[in-house]
Motif scaffolding. Structure first.
Motif, PDB file in Angstrom:
ATOM      1  N   GLU A 153       0.815  -1.222   0.000  1.00 41.78           N
ATOM      2  CA  GLU A 153       0.000   0.000   0.000  1.00 41.78           C
ATOM      3  C   GLU A 153       0.850   1.275   0.000  1.00 41.78           C
ATOM      4  O   GLU A 153       1.771   1.405   0.804  1.00 41.78           O
ATOM      5  CB  GLU A 153      -0.892   0.010   1.248  1.00 41.78           C
ATOM      6  N   GLY A 154       0.517   2.175  -0.885  1.00 40.48           N
ATOM      7  CA  GLY A 154       1.188   3.471  -0.901  1.00 40.48           C
ATOM      8  C   GLY A 154       2.548   3.461  -1.568  1.00 40.48           C
ATOM      9  O   GLY A 154       3.249   4.472  -1.585  1.00 40.48           O
ATOM     10  N   ALA A 155       2.936   2.331  -2.152  1.00 38.15           N
ATOM     11  CA  ALA A 155       4.263   2.246  -2.775  1.00 38.15           C
ATOM     12  C   ALA A 155       4.347   3.085  -4.054  1.00 38.15           C
ATOM     13  O   ALA A 155       5.440   3.430  -4.505  1.00 38.15           O
ATOM     14  CB  ALA A 155       4.612   0.795  -3.072  1.00 38.15           C
ATOM     15  N   GLY A 156       3.190   3.408  -4.623  1.00 34.44           N
ATOM     16  CA  GLY A 156       3.187   4.244  -5.823  1.00 34.44           C
ATOM     17  C   GLY A 156       2.809   3.497  -7.093  1.00 34.44           C
ATOM     18  O   GLY A 156       3.022   4.000  -8.205  1.00 34.44           O
ATOM     19  N   LYS A 157       2.210   2.324  -6.954  1.00 36.60           N
ATOM     20  CA  LYS A 157       1.854   1.517  -8.131  1.00 36.60           C
ATOM     21  C   LYS A 157       0.921   2.277  -9.081  1.00 36.60           C
ATOM     22  O   LYS A 157       1.215   2.413 -10.272  1.00 36.60           O
ATOM     23  CB  LYS A 157       1.161   0.194  -7.715  1.00 36.60           C
ATOM     24  N   SER A 158      -0.199   2.760  -8.534  1.00 41.90           N
ATOM     25  CA  SER A 158      -1.189   3.408  -9.404  1.00 41.90           C
ATOM     26  C   SER A 158      -0.616   4.676 -10.037  1.00 41.90           C
ATOM     27  O   SER A 158      -0.874   4.973 -11.209  1.00 41.90           O
ATOM     28  CB  SER A 158      -2.457   3.737  -8.616  1.00 41.90           C
ATOM     29  N   THR A 159       0.194   5.406  -9.250  1.00 41.15           N
ATOM     30  CA  THR A 159       0.843   6.619  -9.773  1.00 41.15           C
ATOM     31  C   THR A 159       1.737   6.252 -10.962  1.00 41.15           C
ATOM     32  O   THR A 159       1.674   6.882 -12.018  1.00 41.15           O
ATOM     33  CB  THR A 159       1.719   7.256  -8.659  1.00 41.15           C
ATOM     34  N   ARG A 205      -1.140  -4.651  -9.964  1.00 41.89           N
ATOM     35  CA  ARG A 205      -1.224  -5.879  -9.143  1.00 41.89           C
ATOM     36  C   ARG A 205      -1.612  -7.078 -10.007  1.00 41.89           C
ATOM     37  O   ARG A 205      -2.412  -6.960 -10.936  1.00 41.89           O
ATOM     38  CB  ARG A 205      -2.245  -5.786  -8.012  1.00 41.89           C
ATOM     39  N   ARG A 234       1.910   7.774   3.462  1.00 42.67           N
ATOM     40  CA  ARG A 234       1.373   8.292   2.190  1.00 42.67           C
ATOM     41  C   ARG A 234      -0.129   8.050   2.075  1.00 42.67           C
ATOM     42  O   ARG A 234      -0.868   8.901   1.596  1.00 42.67           O
ATOM     43  CB  ARG A 234       2.079   7.618   1.000  1.00 42.67           C
ATOM     44  N   ARG A 238      -3.234  10.699   1.815  1.00 39.68           N
ATOM     45  CA  ARG A 238      -4.202  10.631   0.709  1.00 39.68           C
ATOM     46  C   ARG A 238      -5.633  10.594   1.231  1.00 39.68           C
ATOM     47  O   ARG A 238      -6.502  11.264   0.701  1.00 39.68           O
ATOM     48  CB  ARG A 238      -3.903   9.385  -0.141  1.00 39.68           C
ATOM     49  N   GLU A 281      -6.005  -1.578   4.324  1.00 38.74           N
ATOM     50  CA  GLU A 281      -5.136  -0.510   4.806  1.00 38.74           C
ATOM     51  C   GLU A 281      -5.188  -0.369   6.325  1.00 38.74           C
ATOM     52  O   GLU A 281      -4.429   0.376   6.913  1.00 38.74           O
ATOM     53  CB  GLU A 281      -5.492   0.809   4.118  1.00 38.74           C
ATOM     54  N   LYS A 293      12.353   6.931  -3.608  1.00 39.07           N
ATOM     55  CA  LYS A 293      12.784   8.032  -4.480  1.00 39.07           C
ATOM     56  C   LYS A 293      11.573   8.814  -4.989  1.00 39.07           C
ATOM     57  O   LYS A 293      10.433   8.353  -4.855  1.00 39.07           O
ATOM     58  CB  LYS A 293      13.576   7.463  -5.668  1.00 39.07           C
ATOM     59  N   ILE A 338       8.665  10.549  -7.347  1.00 42.27           N
ATOM     60  CA  ILE A 338       7.789   9.977  -8.373  1.00 42.27           C
ATOM     61  C   ILE A 338       8.461  10.039  -9.745  1.00 42.27           C
ATOM     62  O   ILE A 338       8.465   9.056 -10.493  1.00 42.27           O
ATOM     63  CB  ILE A 338       6.432  10.734  -8.390  1.00 42.27           C
TER      64      ILE A 338
HETATM   65  N1  LIG Z   1       7.663   8.298  -4.979  1.00 40.19           N
HETATM   66  C1  LIG Z   1       6.733   8.915  -4.249  1.00 40.19           C
HETATM   67  N2  LIG Z   1       7.077   9.845  -3.336  1.00 40.19           N
HETATM   68  C2  LIG Z   1       6.140  10.464  -2.579  1.00 40.19           C
HETATM   69  N3  LIG Z   1       4.809  10.246  -2.670  1.00 40.19           N
HETATM   70  C3  LIG Z   1       4.419   9.328  -3.567  1.00 40.19           C
HETATM   71  C4  LIG Z   1       5.344   8.611  -4.399  1.00 40.19           C
HETATM   72  N4  LIG Z   1       4.647   7.766  -5.201  1.00 40.19           N
HETATM   73  C5  LIG Z   1       3.352   7.931  -4.880  1.00 40.19           C
HETATM   74  N5  LIG Z   1       3.205   8.872  -3.920  1.00 40.19           N
HETATM   75  C6  LIG Z   1       1.945   9.324  -3.298  1.00 40.19           C
HETATM   76  O1  LIG Z   1       1.573   8.314  -2.368  1.00 40.19           O
HETATM   77  C7  LIG Z   1       0.177   8.074  -2.426  1.00 40.19           C
HETATM   78  C8  LIG Z   1      -0.047   6.609  -2.783  1.00 40.19           C
HETATM   79  O2  LIG Z   1       0.368   6.375  -4.128  1.00 40.19           O
HETATM   80  P1  LIG Z   1      -0.378   5.319  -5.051  1.00 40.19           P
HETATM   81  O3  LIG Z   1      -1.841   5.471  -4.893  1.00 40.19           O
HETATM   82  O4  LIG Z   1       0.203   5.434  -6.410  1.00 40.19           O
HETATM   83  O5  LIG Z   1       0.124   3.978  -4.340  1.00 40.19           O
HETATM   84  P2  LIG Z   1      -0.390   2.491  -4.593  1.00 40.19           P
HETATM   85  O6  LIG Z   1       0.842   1.650  -4.524  1.00 40.19           O
HETATM   86  O7  LIG Z   1      -1.204   2.433  -5.820  1.00 40.19           O
HETATM   87  O8  LIG Z   1      -1.281   2.248  -3.289  1.00 40.19           O
HETATM   88  P3  LIG Z   1      -2.492   1.179  -3.103  1.00 40.19           P
HETATM   89  O9  LIG Z   1      -1.823  -0.130  -2.827  1.00 40.19           O
HETATM   90  O10 LIG Z   1      -3.197   1.710  -1.902  1.00 40.19           O
HETATM   91  O11 LIG Z   1      -3.324   1.175  -4.343  1.00 40.19           O
HETATM   92  C9  LIG Z   1      -0.399   9.034  -3.466  1.00 40.19           C
HETATM   93  O12 LIG Z   1      -0.938  10.143  -2.788  1.00 40.19           O
HETATM   94  C10 LIG Z   1       0.807   9.409  -4.312  1.00 40.19           C
HETATM   95  O13 LIG Z   1       0.705  10.706  -4.836  1.00 40.19           O
END
Ligand SMILES: Nc1ncnc2c1ncn2[C@@H]1O[C@H](COP(=O)(O)OP(=O)(O)OP(=O)(O)O)[C@@H](O)[C@H]1O
Ligand SMILES: [Mg+2]
Length: 217
Positions: free
Chosen positions: A13-19, A98, A147, A151, A161, A193, A195
């Motif tokens: 969770e929050g690792a940034g996958k969707s971003t 995923r 993160r 959000r 979560e 690191k 985004i």
């Molecule tokens: N490298 C980064 N540094 C800082 N903040 C980040 C980074 N990547 C993503 N974020 C922020 O962290 C939050 C979570 O990112 P994201 O939704 O992409 O994660 P996810 O892995 O898809 O989470 P989930 O498993 O909950 O779907 C968002 O608000 C995003 O803007």
């Protein structure tokens, strides 16, 4: 591209996958490549219904570990047959937020269901549909939860979560273990690191792997 390429994103969770999935999708589309972006659980009508069911905060219907696993696999089996295989057959670049490794990391490593039991049913759900490349976004779970809280606000409404940091430590270790076992498929990225930096690394790695895959075809 005669046959398509299948790329997956993993990490807790929050690792940034969707971003990263949306940044990569946008960049590849701008280049004119045929991209299909999907997410798990979901991506089909049946899968989206299952997604809602899994993510309900209604603890009265919280599934046992075995039932939860089968719900994820039902969504995945449908996604593979209805979307992923036809798109790959049509030469598309399929990106999935995923996929099968989530099952091993979450239900296996973190919920302690035996990997001997999970492996065969996971394989039954996906058949021969294995990703060409899997990007693992590796992040300290405390940072991931921070993160997520930023959000959603402090009270996240996602059942997953609400799990503890200790749970996500196990998820992280489960993922890293998978990456060690299949180094040719996995690319592990340091998700601490920025985004933009992570996106740049993913794009470069993808271009490199696409080149290698085309040479080997
Ligand atoms: N490298 C980064 N540094 C800082 N903040 C980040 C980074 N990547 C993503 N974020 C922020 O962290 C939050 C979570 O990112 P994201 O939704 O992409 O994660 P996810 O892995 O898809 O989470 P989930 O498993 O909950 O779907 C968002 O608000 C995003 O803007
Ligand atoms: Mg996401």
């Amino acid at each position: 591209m005669k046959r398509g390429i299948f790329v997956t994103f993993e990490g807790s969770e929050g690792a940034g996958k969707s971003t990263q999935v949306s940044l990569l999708t946008e960049r590849l589309r701008k280049l004119g490549l045929p991209v299909l972006t999907l997410r798990e659980p979901g991506g089909t009508e049946l899968g989206e219904e299952i997604r809602l069911l899994i993510r309900r905060v209604d603890f009265a219907i919280a599934p046992c570990a075995e039932a939860e696993l089968l719900l994820f696999l039902a969504s995945r089996a449908q996604l593979v047959r209805e979307k992923i295989l036809p798109a790959i057959h049509d030469g598309m670049l399929v990106i999935c937020d995923r996929y099968c490794d989530s099952t091993i990391a979450y239900q296996g490593a973190a919920r302690s269901l035996s990997l001997e039991k999970i492996g065969p049913i996971n394989a039954f759900a996906v058949g021969k549909c294995i990703p060409n490349i899997t990007f693992l976004l590796d992040l300290d779970p405390a940072e991931g939860l921070r993160r997520i809280h930023l959000r959603h606000g402090k009270e996240s409404d996602d059942r997953m979560e609400r799990e503890s940091v200790a749970f996500f430590e196990k998820v992280r270790a489960g993922y890293l273990n998978l990456a060690k076992r299949e180094p040719d498929r996995f690319a592990v990225l340091d998700a601490h690191k920025s985004i933009e930096t992570v996106h740049g690394e993913i794009y470069d790695l993808l271009c490199q792997r696409l080149g290698d895959l085309m040479e080997s075809n």
